[in-house]
Write a protein that holds these residues in place. Structure first.
Motif, PDB file in Angstrom:
ATOM      1  N   VAL A  42       8.546  -2.179  -0.381  1.00 27.31           N
ATOM      2  CA  VAL A  42       7.479  -1.174  -0.308  1.00 27.31           C
ATOM      3  C   VAL A  42       6.629  -1.369   0.941  1.00 27.31           C
ATOM      4  O   VAL A  42       6.035  -0.406   1.446  1.00 27.31           O
ATOM      5  CB  VAL A  42       6.612  -1.173  -1.584  1.00 27.31           C
ATOM      6  CG1 VAL A  42       7.436  -0.719  -2.778  1.00 27.31           C
ATOM      7  CG2 VAL A  42       5.967  -2.527  -1.850  1.00 27.31           C
ATOM      8  N   SER A 201       2.162   5.839  -1.317  1.00 33.07           N
ATOM      9  CA  SER A 201       2.563   4.427  -1.233  1.00 33.07           C
ATOM     10  C   SER A 201       2.742   3.805  -2.616  1.00 33.07           C
ATOM     11  O   SER A 201       1.894   3.952  -3.505  1.00 33.07           O
ATOM     12  CB  SER A 201       1.516   3.633  -0.452  1.00 33.07           C
ATOM     13  OG  SER A 201       1.822   2.256  -0.473  1.00 33.07           O
ATOM     14  N   ARG A 202       3.822   3.039  -2.756  1.00 30.61           N
ATOM     15  CA  ARG A 202       4.060   2.266  -3.986  1.00 30.61           C
ATOM     16  C   ARG A 202       3.555   0.829  -3.858  1.00 30.61           C
ATOM     17  O   ARG A 202       3.685   0.040  -4.795  1.00 30.61           O
ATOM     18  CB  ARG A 202       5.560   2.262  -4.292  1.00 30.61           C
ATOM     19  CG  ARG A 202       6.139   3.643  -4.557  1.00 30.61           C
ATOM     20  CD  ARG A 202       7.589   3.552  -5.002  1.00 30.61           C
ATOM     21  NE  ARG A 202       8.432   2.974  -3.955  1.00 30.61           N
ATOM     22  CZ  ARG A 202       9.519   2.246  -4.196  1.00 30.61           C
ATOM     23  NH1 ARG A 202       9.884   1.988  -5.445  1.00 30.61           N
ATOM     24  NH2 ARG A 202      10.249   1.779  -3.200  1.00 30.61           N
ATOM     25  N   ASP A 205       1.040  -0.570  -6.600  1.00 33.92           N
ATOM     26  CA  ASP A 205       1.648  -0.783  -7.918  1.00 33.92           C
ATOM     27  C   ASP A 205       2.520  -2.029  -7.942  1.00 33.92           C
ATOM     28  O   ASP A 205       2.488  -2.808  -8.897  1.00 33.92           O
ATOM     29  CB  ASP A 205       2.465   0.445  -8.328  1.00 33.92           C
ATOM     30  CG  ASP A 205       1.600   1.649  -8.638  1.00 33.92           C
ATOM     31  OD1 ASP A 205       0.397   1.454  -8.937  1.00 33.92           O
ATOM     32  OD2 ASP A 205       2.116   2.770  -8.589  1.00 33.92           O
ATOM     33  N   VAL A 206       3.304  -2.215  -6.899  1.00 30.40           N
ATOM     34  CA  VAL A 206       4.164  -3.396  -6.845  1.00 30.40           C
ATOM     35  C   VAL A 206       3.319  -4.650  -6.680  1.00 30.40           C
ATOM     36  O   VAL A 206       3.597  -5.688  -7.287  1.00 30.40           O
ATOM     37  CB  VAL A 206       5.204  -3.264  -5.712  1.00 30.40           C
ATOM     38  CG1 VAL A 206       6.028  -4.548  -5.566  1.00 30.40           C
ATOM     39  CG2 VAL A 206       6.127  -2.082  -5.983  1.00 30.40           C
TER      40      VAL A 206
END
Length: 236
Positions: A42, A201-202, A205-206
Motif C-alpha cells: 500500500v 489510500s489503503r 487501514d493496513v
C-alpha cells in the motif's frame, strides 16, 4: 504451509529481526512478515502517485526554464551543461533504454525512464542558484520557496522508496511520518491531488491492522483547509 517450511523459504537470517521482535514466536514473526509485505504494497500505491507527480512537476519546470532562456529542443539535451555528469549520464541511459524497447526517445518517454533518485538530486544544494529558482514554481502550495522545504521531504521519501523496493523492514520505519511526508509533498504540488490520493489510500487501514505492538492507530480527522496535510493517523 508449516511455519518451519516458511522459515526455510524466507531463511532464518532474513526473519531473525522479526523473530527477535516477537521473542522467538515463529507464528507471530510470520504474521509480522506478512504484514510488512502488505504495508509495503500500500506504500507503493501512494509512492507511485508521488513519483509521477514529482517528475512531471519538475520536468515541466525545467522545460519552461529551457524555453524562457531561448534554448532549442528539450531541457533533457542540456546544451549549456547545467546538469552534473551523473544527471547527464542518467538521461543518456534512459534514452538508450527507450531505444532498446523499440521506441523513439521523446521527452515523455525519457522522463518516464528516469528514476526517483534522478529527480531527488535535482533538488540538491548544487542547483540552488541555477535550477531551483525555476523549480520552486513546481510546488506552488508549499509554505515557502525554500529549496530545503521540498528537498528534505523528497530525500526522506527517496530512502523510504528504496527500502520498499528492496523488500526491507518497513515496520521499523516511522510509518505515520512517511505517510504524512507523501501527502504533504503531493499537497505542495496540488491540494486536490493530495486529497484524491488520500481518499483512495489503503495505507491507514493496513497500518491499523499491524499484528504486533501498537505502533499506530487511526482516527478520523476533518480537513481544516484545502491542501491540509493531516493524515488521519496518529502515533501511539
Amino acid at each position: 504451509m508449516a511455519p518451519k517450511a516458511l522459515v526455510r523459504c524466507f531463511t532464518e537470517a532474513r526473519l531473525s529481526t522479526y523473530l527477535d521482535h516477537c521473542r522467538g514466536d515463529v507464528q507471530r514473526a510470520l504474521q509480522l512478515y506478512a504484514w510488512n509485505t502488505a504495508i509495503t504494497g500500500v506504500a507503493w500505491e501512494v509512492l507511485a502517485h508521488v513519483e509521477v507527480a514529482l517528475r512531471n512537476a519538475l520536468a515541466s519546470g525545467l522545460q519552461h526554464r529551457h524555453d524562457r532562456l531561448g534554448r532549442p529542443g528539450s531541457w533533457l539535451d542540456d546544451p549549456i551543461r547545467d546538469l552534473d555528469v551523473r544527471a547527464r549520464d542518467d538521461i543518456f541511459e534512459a534514452r538508450r533504454r527507450v531505444l532498446r524497447a523499440g521506441h523513439t526517445p521523446s521527452a515523455g518517454q525519457t522522463v518516464s525512464e528516469l528514476n526517483f533518485g534522478f529527480w531527488r538530486f535535482l533538488l540538491a544544494r548544487r542547483y540552488t542558484t541555477t535550477l531551483w529558482p525555476h523549480l520552486a514554481g513546481a510546488f506552488p502550495h508549499a509554505p515557502n520557496r525554500s529549496r530545503t522545504t521540498v528537498e528534505d521531504l523528497v530525500a526522506s521519501l527517496h530512502v523510504f522508496r528504496n527500502r520498499a523496493a528492496h523488500h526491507q523492514r518497513l515496520w521499523q520505519e516511522p510509518l505515520v511520518r512517511r505517510y504524512d511526508d507523501m501527502l504533504t509533498l503531493l499537497g505542495y504540488i496540488d491540494p486536490d491531488l493530495r486529497n484524491w490520493v488520500a481518499a483512495g489510500s489503503r495505507f491507514p487501514d493496513v497500518l491499523a491492522a499491524r499484528p504486533t505492538g501498537a505502533a499506530a492507530t487511526v482516527r478520523t480527522t476533518q480537513r481544516s483547509a484545502p491542501g491540509s496535510t493531516r493524515t488521519g493517523i496518529r502515533a501511539t
